[in-house]
Structures are given as structure tokens and as C-alpha cells.
Write a protein that holds these residues in place. Structure first.
Motif, PDB file in Angstrom:
ATOM      1  N   HIS A  21       0.865  -1.180   0.000  1.00 59.76           N
ATOM      2  CA  HIS A  21       0.000   0.000   0.000  1.00 59.76           C
ATOM      3  C   HIS A  21       0.896   1.221   0.000  1.00 59.76           C
ATOM      4  O   HIS A  21       2.072   1.136   0.333  1.00 59.76           O
ATOM      5  CB  HIS A  21      -0.929   0.005   1.226  1.00 59.76           C
ATOM      6  CG  HIS A  21      -0.212   0.163   2.526  1.00 59.76           C
ATOM      7  ND1 HIS A  21      -0.227   1.326   3.250  1.00 59.76           N
ATOM      8  CD2 HIS A  21       0.590  -0.690   3.216  1.00 59.76           C
ATOM      9  CE1 HIS A  21       0.513   1.171   4.341  1.00 59.76           C
ATOM     10  NE2 HIS A  21       1.016  -0.046   4.341  1.00 59.76           N
ATOM     11  N   GLY A  60      -2.558   2.665  -6.770  1.00 57.85           N
ATOM     12  CA  GLY A  60      -2.913   1.346  -7.308  1.00 57.85           C
ATOM     13  C   GLY A  60      -2.135   0.188  -6.723  1.00 57.85           C
ATOM     14  O   GLY A  60      -2.142  -0.901  -7.287  1.00 57.85           O
ATOM     15  N   SER A  70      -4.171  -3.411  -4.407  1.00 53.60           N
ATOM     16  CA  SER A  70      -5.252  -4.234  -4.954  1.00 53.60           C
ATOM     17  C   SER A  70      -5.163  -5.652  -4.382  1.00 53.60           C
ATOM     18  O   SER A  70      -4.074  -6.241  -4.349  1.00 53.60           O
ATOM     19  CB  SER A  70      -5.182  -4.263  -6.482  1.00 53.60           C
ATOM     20  OG  SER A  70      -3.853  -4.227  -6.920  1.00 53.60           O
ATOM     21  N   ASN A  95      -7.845  -9.382  -3.433  1.00 52.36           N
ATOM     22  CA  ASN A  95      -9.087 -10.087  -3.736  1.00 52.36           C
ATOM     23  C   ASN A  95      -9.886 -10.244  -2.440  1.00 52.36           C
ATOM     24  O   ASN A  95      -9.410 -10.857  -1.484  1.00 52.36           O
ATOM     25  CB  ASN A  95      -8.753 -11.446  -4.359  1.00 52.36           C
ATOM     26  CG  ASN A  95      -9.995 -12.184  -4.793  1.00 52.36           C
ATOM     27  OD1 ASN A  95     -10.636 -12.840  -3.999  1.00 52.36           O
ATOM     28  ND2 ASN A  95     -10.332 -12.087  -6.066  1.00 52.36           N
ATOM     29  N   ASN A 149     -11.767  -8.594  -6.989  1.00 53.84           N
ATOM     30  CA  ASN A 149     -10.589  -7.726  -6.867  1.00 53.84           C
ATOM     31  C   ASN A 149     -11.023  -6.291  -6.558  1.00 53.84           C
ATOM     32  O   ASN A 149     -11.976  -5.790  -7.157  1.00 53.84           O
ATOM     33  CB  ASN A 149      -9.794  -7.716  -8.173  1.00 53.84           C
ATOM     34  CG  ASN A 149      -9.186  -9.067  -8.483  1.00 53.84           C
ATOM     35  OD1 ASN A 149      -9.141  -9.949  -7.627  1.00 53.84           O
ATOM     36  ND2 ASN A 149      -8.721  -9.242  -9.705  1.00 53.84           N
ATOM     37  N   MET A 150     -10.304  -5.660  -5.652  1.00 48.63           N
ATOM     38  CA  MET A 150     -10.605  -4.256  -5.325  1.00 48.63           C
ATOM     39  C   MET A 150      -9.419  -3.608  -4.629  1.00 48.63           C
ATOM     40  O   MET A 150      -8.477  -4.306  -4.231  1.00 48.63           O
ATOM     41  CB  MET A 150     -11.869  -4.159  -4.456  1.00 48.63           C
ATOM     42  CG  MET A 150     -11.869  -4.984  -3.206  1.00 48.63           C
ATOM     43  SD  MET A 150     -13.498  -5.028  -2.403  1.00 48.63           S
ATOM     44  CE  MET A 150     -14.379  -6.271  -3.365  1.00 48.63           C
ATOM     45  N   LEU A 151      -9.468  -2.289  -4.509  1.00 50.44           N
ATOM     46  CA  LEU A 151      -8.422  -1.580  -3.769  1.00 50.44           C
ATOM     47  C   LEU A 151      -8.793  -1.576  -2.295  1.00 50.44           C
ATOM     48  O   LEU A 151      -9.914  -1.198  -1.934  1.00 50.44           O
ATOM     49  CB  LEU A 151      -8.320  -0.127  -4.241  1.00 50.44           C
ATOM     50  CG  LEU A 151      -7.846   0.137  -5.667  1.00 50.44           C
ATOM     51  CD1 LEU A 151      -7.859   1.644  -5.929  1.00 50.44           C
ATOM     52  CD2 LEU A 151      -6.457  -0.436  -5.896  1.00 50.44           C
ATOM     53  N   LEU A 188      -4.186 -11.077  -5.369  1.00 51.04           N
ATOM     54  CA  LEU A 188      -4.790 -11.042  -6.706  1.00 51.04           C
ATOM     55  C   LEU A 188      -4.622 -12.405  -7.376  1.00 51.04           C
ATOM     56  O   LEU A 188      -3.531 -12.993  -7.310  1.00 51.04           O
ATOM     57  CB  LEU A 188      -4.098  -9.974  -7.567  1.00 51.04           C
ATOM     58  CG  LEU A 188      -4.351  -8.510  -7.188  1.00 51.04           C
ATOM     59  CD1 LEU A 188      -3.539  -7.588  -8.085  1.00 51.04           C
ATOM     60  CD2 LEU A 188      -5.828  -8.155  -7.242  1.00 51.04           C
ATOM     61  N   CYS A 211      -3.545  -0.686 -11.253  1.00 45.71           N
ATOM     62  CA  CYS A 211      -3.664  -1.504 -10.036  1.00 45.71           C
ATOM     63  C   CYS A 211      -3.671  -2.989 -10.367  1.00 45.71           C
ATOM     64  O   CYS A 211      -3.393  -3.825  -9.512  1.00 45.71           O
ATOM     65  CB  CYS A 211      -4.930  -1.136  -9.268  1.00 45.71           C
ATOM     66  SG  CYS A 211      -6.465  -1.503 -10.144  1.00 45.71           S
ATOM     67  N   CYS A 256      -6.304  -4.823 -11.047  1.00 47.77           N
ATOM     68  CA  CYS A 256      -7.554  -5.526 -10.685  1.00 47.77           C
ATOM     69  C   CYS A 256      -8.168  -6.175 -11.922  1.00 47.77           C
ATOM     70  O   CYS A 256      -8.657  -7.303 -11.867  1.00 47.77           O
ATOM     71  CB  CYS A 256      -8.562  -4.551 -10.074  1.00 47.77           C
ATOM     72  SG  CYS A 256      -8.208  -4.109  -8.365  1.00 47.77           S
ATOM     73  N   CYS A 282     -13.047  -2.881 -12.031  1.00 51.61           N
ATOM     74  CA  CYS A 282     -12.191  -1.683 -12.133  1.00 51.61           C
ATOM     75  C   CYS A 282     -12.587  -0.656 -11.078  1.00 51.61           C
ATOM     76  O   CYS A 282     -13.711  -0.154 -11.067  1.00 51.61           O
ATOM     77  CB  CYS A 282     -12.295  -1.047 -13.523  1.00 51.61           C
ATOM     78  SG  CYS A 282     -11.336   0.489 -13.599  1.00 51.61           S
ATOM     79  N   PRO A 283     -11.673  -0.294 -10.162  1.00 55.30           N
ATOM     80  CA  PRO A 283     -12.033   0.658  -9.106  1.00 55.30           C
ATOM     81  C   PRO A 283     -12.235   2.073  -9.622  1.00 55.30           C
ATOM     82  O   PRO A 283     -12.754   2.931  -8.906  1.00 55.30           O
ATOM     83  CB  PRO A 283     -10.839   0.594  -8.143  1.00 55.30           C
ATOM     84  CG  PRO A 283      -9.701   0.064  -8.932  1.00 55.30           C
ATOM     85  CD  PRO A 283     -10.288  -0.775 -10.041  1.00 55.30           C
TER      86      PRO A 283
END
Ligand code: FES
Length: 230
Positions: free
Chosen positions: A49, A57, A60, A62, A67-69, A87, A144, A146, A208-209
Motif C-alpha cells: 500500500h 494502485g 489491490s 481479492n 478484486n478491489m483496492l 490477486l 492496479c 484488478c 475496475c475501481p
């Protein structure tokens, strides 16, 4: 709140496993804050992070299968226990940290910079507002990963299929009025794998965030190819 996080440390000799942690949540807590609280309980727990604000990005992961930030995901509303995994489809280096080399390699392969044949003007290359508008929905990607790591075609052919991220970037340069290498870029994407391995599964769009649509961008590239071949 209960979290189960993926643990893997190559030097331990142990197989990967899910470890449970309980984190006291606070109002407005994001998943990144929860992961930091887990790290306070076990400082050997690793995750990436940096900015904490959905810009770099790097965080990221899971979460419960998507998948997300971590930094833009509120923990309130996540189904418990919250399952946090690395991920998918990328080699795990340690815990939630994956090797993204192949992802970056595909990004670099689309040559993500402006190419011009004309000599550069003394000042900037101008673009009309309409020309600039064409880049909306393409330039906002934060790399990122994702999208590409949610794509089955990328899991199966990470060396041959460029993946949604790299193709979104390819489209971004194909649509840029200042770029003069469209033909060369389209030629480089020809063949059965690099572009055409996309089967419009659309996992990329779901995760996609930034709310971007790589599937649509891929469609735009295909349309340009078709137009060029007529
Ligand atoms: Fe930078 Fe989340 S920490 S995007």
C-alpha cells in the motif's frame, strides 16, 4: 469484525493457509486500515500500500472473491468473515504480495508513450476539446491490475494475451490525436492472441475501481482494425 487473510511465506516451508484475525472496527474504516490493524497484531503479515487514496494502485487485493483496492473499500457492508486473498493468477511472493512483472511487461509492450513522425513543434502539440474528450475513460487507469488479474484469458495466456489493462492503454494512444503511429500500433496487436483472446467475459469492467471499461476499449481497437482492413 472477523477477517481471514491469506498467509504464505516461502521461507517457512509451510503450505499457504488462511489465518483469522479479529479487528475492532471504527466509523468509516477502510479495508486498508483493517489490514494495518492486522499487521499490528502480527508484524510478519505483508501487503502493499502507499497513497491510501485510490491513486497509486498498489493495494489491490481479492476480497470475498472480487478484486478491489483496500484503501477505497469500506469494511462496513463486507460479508463476514472477510476473506482477503492475493490477486488471482499471479505468483505469490508473500502473503498478499504478488509478482506483477508479467502485468508490467504487457503494459510496456504497447509502448505507452506518444509517437510522432512530424518534427516536434517548439511548444506543445495542440489538441481540440473534442479530441481531448476521446481520452476520457482511457487515461484514468492507475495500473492496479484488478482488471487483468480478474480475466480468465489473462490467467491462461499471460504471456500471449495482453490483458485488459494493456489493451485499454493501447486504445488510449490509438485515440490520441497527437499520436502518429496508429498503423504500427494496430499491426503490433494483430494475430490470435494479443487482442483477440478477449472473449468479452467482462470481469474487468466489474472490478475496475475507477469505473473504466476495458472491454469497450478493446471493441474500439477491433473496430479500428476492421476499418483499416476494408
Ligand atoms: Fe494507493 Fe490504495 S494505497 S491506491
Amino acid at each position: 469484525m472477523k477477517f481471514r487473510v491469506y498467509r504464505y511465506s516461502p521461507e517457512s516451508g509451510l503450505k499457504p493457509y488462511m489465518q483469522e484475525f479479529v479487528v475492532e472496527t471504527t466509523r468509516g474504516m477502510m479495508l486498508r486500515d483493517a489490514l494495518l490493524a492486522i499487521q499490528e497484531q502480527d508484524e510478519s503479515f505483508a501487503f502493499r500500500h502507499s497513497c491510501g487514496d485510490g491513486v497509486c494502485g498498489s493495494d489491490s487485493v481479492n476480497v470475498n472473491g472480487l478484486n478491489m483496492l483496500a484503501c477505497t473499500t469500506p469494511v462496513a457492508g463486507l460479508r463476514q468473515p472477510v476473506l482477503v486473498r492475493p490477486l488471482p493468477g499471479r505468483p505469490v511472493i508473500r502473503d498478499l504480495v504478488v509478482d506483477m512483472s508479467q502485468f508490467y511487461k504487457q503494459y510496456r509492450s504497447v509502448e505507452p508513450w506518444l509517437k510522432r513522425q512530424d518534427p516536434l513543434p517548439e511548444h506543445e502539440v495542440h489538441q481540440s476539446p473534442e479530441e481531448r474528450d476521446k481520452l476520457d475513460g482511457l487515461h484514468e487507469c492507475i495500473l492496479c491490475g484488478c482488471c487483468s488479474t480478474a480475466c480468465p484469458s489473462f490467467w491462461w495466456n499471460p504471456e500471449k494475451f495482453l490483458g485488459p489493462q494493456a489493451l485499454l492503454t493501447a486504445c488510449r494512444f490509438l485515440e490520441d490525436s497527437r499520436d502518429q503511429a496508429a498503423e504500427e500500433r494496430l499491426d503490433a496487436l494483430a494475430g490470435p492472441y494479443k487482442l483477440f483472446r478477449c472473449h468479452s467475459i467482462m470481469n474487468c469492467v466489474e472490478v475496475c475501481p475507477k469505473g473504466l471499461n476495458p472491454t469497450k476499449a478493446i471493441g474500439r481497437i477491433k473496430a479500428k482494425m476492421l476499418k483499416g482492413s476494408l
